[in-house]
Write a protein that holds these residues in place. Sequence first.
Motif, PDB file in Angstrom:
ATOM      1  N   GLY A  40      18.878  34.021 -20.442  1.00  0.00           N
ATOM      2  CA  GLY A  40      17.834  34.867 -21.006  1.00  0.00           C
ATOM      3  C   GLY A  40      18.010  35.002 -22.515  1.00  0.00           C
ATOM      4  N   ARG A  41      17.276  35.893 -23.114  1.00  0.00           N
ATOM      5  CA  ARG A  41      17.321  36.057 -24.568  1.00  0.00           C
ATOM      6  C   ARG A  41      18.646  36.672 -25.017  1.00  0.00           C
ATOM      7  N   THR A  42      19.076  36.276 -26.213  1.00  0.00           N
ATOM      8  CA  THR A  42      20.306  36.802 -26.794  1.00  0.00           C
ATOM      9  C   THR A  42      20.152  38.284 -27.089  1.00  0.00           C
ATOM     10  N   ASP A  43      21.109  39.089 -26.591  1.00  0.00           N
ATOM     11  CA  ASP A  43      21.072  40.532 -26.843  1.00  0.00           C
ATOM     12  C   ASP A  43      21.705  40.902 -28.181  1.00  0.00           C
ATOM     13  N   TYR A  44      22.787  40.218 -28.523  1.00  0.00           N
ATOM     14  CA  TYR A  44      23.518  40.550 -29.747  1.00  0.00           C
ATOM     15  C   TYR A  44      23.715  39.282 -30.558  1.00  0.00           C
ATOM     16  N   MET A  45      22.917  39.143 -31.603  1.00  0.00           N
ATOM     17  CA  MET A  45      22.992  37.970 -32.464  1.00  0.00           C
ATOM     18  C   MET A  45      23.990  38.235 -33.584  1.00  0.00           C
ATOM     19  N   TYR A 199      32.476  10.138 -30.344  1.00  0.00           N
ATOM     20  CA  TYR A 199      32.429  10.930 -29.108  1.00  0.00           C
ATOM     21  C   TYR A 199      32.712  10.010 -27.932  1.00  0.00           C
ATOM     22  N   ASP A 200      33.079  10.635 -26.815  1.00  0.00           N
ATOM     23  CA  ASP A 200      33.470   9.874 -25.630  1.00  0.00           C
ATOM     24  C   ASP A 200      32.350   9.754 -24.603  1.00  0.00           C
ATOM     25  N   ARG A 201      31.536  10.783 -24.493  1.00  0.00           N
ATOM     26  CA  ARG A 201      30.433  10.759 -23.543  1.00  0.00           C
ATOM     27  C   ARG A 201      29.226  11.473 -24.143  1.00  0.00           C
ATOM     28  N   LEU A 202      28.052  11.044 -23.705  1.00  0.00           N
ATOM     29  CA  LEU A 202      26.810  11.714 -24.084  1.00  0.00           C
ATOM     30  C   LEU A 202      26.043  12.038 -22.814  1.00  0.00           C
ATOM     31  N   TYR A 203      25.708  13.303 -22.652  1.00  0.00           N
ATOM     32  CA  TYR A 203      24.887  13.735 -21.523  1.00  0.00           C
ATOM     33  C   TYR A 203      23.524  14.163 -22.051  1.00  0.00           C
ATOM     34  N   ILE A 204      22.489  13.782 -21.331  1.00  0.00           N
ATOM     35  CA  ILE A 204      21.125  14.166 -21.697  1.00  0.00           C
ATOM     36  C   ILE A 204      20.589  15.065 -20.597  1.00  0.00           C
ATOM     37  N   ASN A 205      20.188  16.242 -20.980  1.00  0.00           N
ATOM     38  CA  ASN A 205      19.771  17.265 -20.017  1.00  0.00           C
ATOM     39  C   ASN A 205      18.342  17.694 -20.327  1.00  0.00           C
ATOM     40  N   THR A 206      17.752  18.400 -19.384  1.00  0.00           N
ATOM     41  CA  THR A 206      16.476  19.057 -19.628  1.00  0.00           C
ATOM     42  C   THR A 206      16.456  20.353 -18.844  1.00  0.00           C
ATOM     43  N   VAL A 207      15.419  21.112 -18.986  1.00  0.00           N
ATOM     44  CA  VAL A 207      15.370  22.470 -18.432  1.00  0.00           C
ATOM     45  C   VAL A 207      15.322  22.407 -16.906  1.00  0.00           C
ATOM     46  N   VAL A 208      16.282  23.059 -16.267  1.00  0.00           N
ATOM     47  CA  VAL A 208      16.349  23.119 -14.812  1.00  0.00           C
ATOM     48  C   VAL A 208      16.219  24.560 -14.327  1.00  0.00           C
ATOM     49  N   GLU A 213      12.503  31.611 -22.612  1.00  0.00           N
ATOM     50  CA  GLU A 213      11.085  31.726 -22.927  1.00  0.00           C
ATOM     51  C   GLU A 213      10.270  31.025 -21.833  1.00  0.00           C
ATOM     52  N   PRO A 214       9.329  31.717 -21.222  1.00  0.00           N
ATOM     53  CA  PRO A 214       8.637  31.174 -20.041  1.00  0.00           C
ATOM     54  C   PRO A 214       7.808  29.932 -20.303  1.00  0.00           C
ATOM     55  N   GLU A 215       7.404  29.702 -21.538  1.00  0.00           N
ATOM     56  CA  GLU A 215       6.570  28.531 -21.824  1.00  0.00           C
ATOM     57  C   GLU A 215       7.394  27.251 -21.956  1.00  0.00           C
ATOM     58  N   VAL A 216       8.699  27.368 -21.960  1.00  0.00           N
ATOM     59  CA  VAL A 216       9.567  26.206 -22.110  1.00  0.00           C
ATOM     60  C   VAL A 216       9.532  25.355 -20.844  1.00  0.00           C
ATOM     61  N   GLU A 217       9.394  24.036 -21.003  1.00  0.00           N
ATOM     62  CA  GLU A 217       9.268  23.135 -19.859  1.00  0.00           C
ATOM     63  C   GLU A 217      10.227  21.946 -19.960  1.00  0.00           C
ATOM     64  N   ALA A 218      10.565  21.411 -18.797  1.00  0.00           N
ATOM     65  CA  ALA A 218      11.371  20.192 -18.732  1.00  0.00           C
ATOM     66  C   ALA A 218      10.544  19.005 -19.218  1.00  0.00           C
ATOM     67  N   VAL A 219      11.227  17.986 -19.695  1.00  0.00           N
ATOM     68  CA  VAL A 219      10.522  16.765 -20.090  1.00  0.00           C
ATOM     69  C   VAL A 219      10.158  15.973 -18.842  1.00  0.00           C
ATOM     70  N   THR A 296      15.325  38.719 -10.643  1.00  0.00           N
ATOM     71  CA  THR A 296      14.861  37.662  -9.753  1.00  0.00           C
ATOM     72  C   THR A 296      13.709  36.947 -10.446  1.00  0.00           C
ATOM     73  N   VAL A 297      13.934  35.690 -10.808  1.00  0.00           N
ATOM     74  CA  VAL A 297      12.969  34.940 -11.596  1.00  0.00           C
ATOM     75  C   VAL A 297      12.357  33.849 -10.734  1.00  0.00           C
ATOM     76  N   LEU A 298      11.029  33.859 -10.629  1.00  0.00           N
ATOM     77  CA  LEU A 298      10.319  32.809  -9.896  1.00  0.00           C
ATOM     78  C   LEU A 298      10.026  31.673 -10.860  1.00  0.00           C
ATOM     79  N   TYR A 299      10.572  30.509 -10.553  1.00  0.00           N
ATOM     80  CA  TYR A 299      10.447  29.375 -11.473  1.00  0.00           C
ATOM     81  C   TYR A 299      10.313  28.094 -10.667  1.00  0.00           C
ATOM     82  N   LYS A 300       9.238  27.371 -10.883  1.00  0.00           N
ATOM     83  CA  LYS A 300       8.992  26.109 -10.212  1.00  0.00           C
ATOM     84  C   LYS A 300       9.059  26.230  -8.687  1.00  0.00           C
ATOM     85  N   GLY A 301       8.554  27.348  -8.175  1.00  0.00           N
ATOM     86  CA  GLY A 301       8.417  27.496  -6.745  1.00  0.00           C
ATOM     87  C   GLY A 301       9.618  28.047  -6.021  1.00  0.00           C
ATOM     88  N   TYR A 302      10.689  28.398  -6.738  1.00  0.00           N
ATOM     89  CA  TYR A 302      11.841  28.993  -6.072  1.00  0.00           C
ATOM     90  C   TYR A 302      12.393  30.139  -6.914  1.00  0.00           C
TER      91      TYR A 302
END
Length: 308
Positions: A40-45, A199-208, A213-219, A296-302
């Motif tokens: 969620g959003r940062t409480d203490y920046m 670097y030794d490894r590169l991982y590529i991730n997306t939003v799961v 922010e609710p408008e953020v979406e996976a690629v 309890t967050v409803l996201y992508k059907g679960y």
Amino acid sequence: MKTPDYVYGPVPSRRLGLSLGVSPIPKKTCNYACVYCQLGRTDYMTNTRQNYFPVEDILDEAKAVIEGGTAFDVITIVGEGEPTLYADLGKLIRGLKRLSEKPVAVITNGALLFDVGVQAALLEADLVLPSLDAADEGVFKRINRPHGSLKFDQVIEGLRVFSQKYKGQLWIEIMLVKGINDDEDALSGFKALLETLRYDRLYINTVVRPPAEPEVEAVDPEVMGRAVDILGGLPIDLLESNGFHSDIEDDREAVLSIIKRHPMNQFEIEAFLERRGCDEVKDVLNALRRDPLVATVLYKGYETFRMK
């Protein structure tokens, strides 16, 4: 058994196996406010390093858990905020290495790698896993929303210098967010930056998991495939997970001890409880839904459950 204050899990890590988590930072304390953050959003920046908790207390709890015979593959310093903000990070890493022969990893946003004190502390770790989410200042501000004192060039130079100094395993992760850092220019920018790093490894991730922010979406899958082709990394969703774990006897308290630091969706909770032999899975889930301290967050059907 009480819910741990600093040490949690082990929880499954798609990169590290069963990870015994250590959290030296208060909840949602960070120098970034990433749009995709699963907590969620940062409480203490803040961008000021300090000792939020006594290092001796953290090590005492870690010692008790480790000597209790809990099985794990790695000790991971991460938790509920940016761990490099913990001033005694080096002392903490050295202390954990004395307690176990298992590797000690630090998951960081990489923002403070330009700081010589942070560099010195992280040189003690066996693995360091920094994030790299932007290839220019504009995207950096848009996706990571950094503390005002942080500048993109400074952050990238810190990562570059540290990558050359560090003798352990450096695993970089790029988080792709639809419409922000997933176009051809962004991918070309990442490629150019990566060519300057060791670097030794590169991982590529997306939003799961549910993002800050609710408008953020996976690629889209084709974009992920394109990123892999250009950057040569491994999509993190291909990695396997061994499942969640807790030594706490009460089923509901066991779930709470995990979601305090690591959100779980309904299916993960169901599988976790079934492995424990719980006969009241639905009752536990309903209790979580009613708990005023649980979001309890409803996201992508679960449903995904995390602490407020």
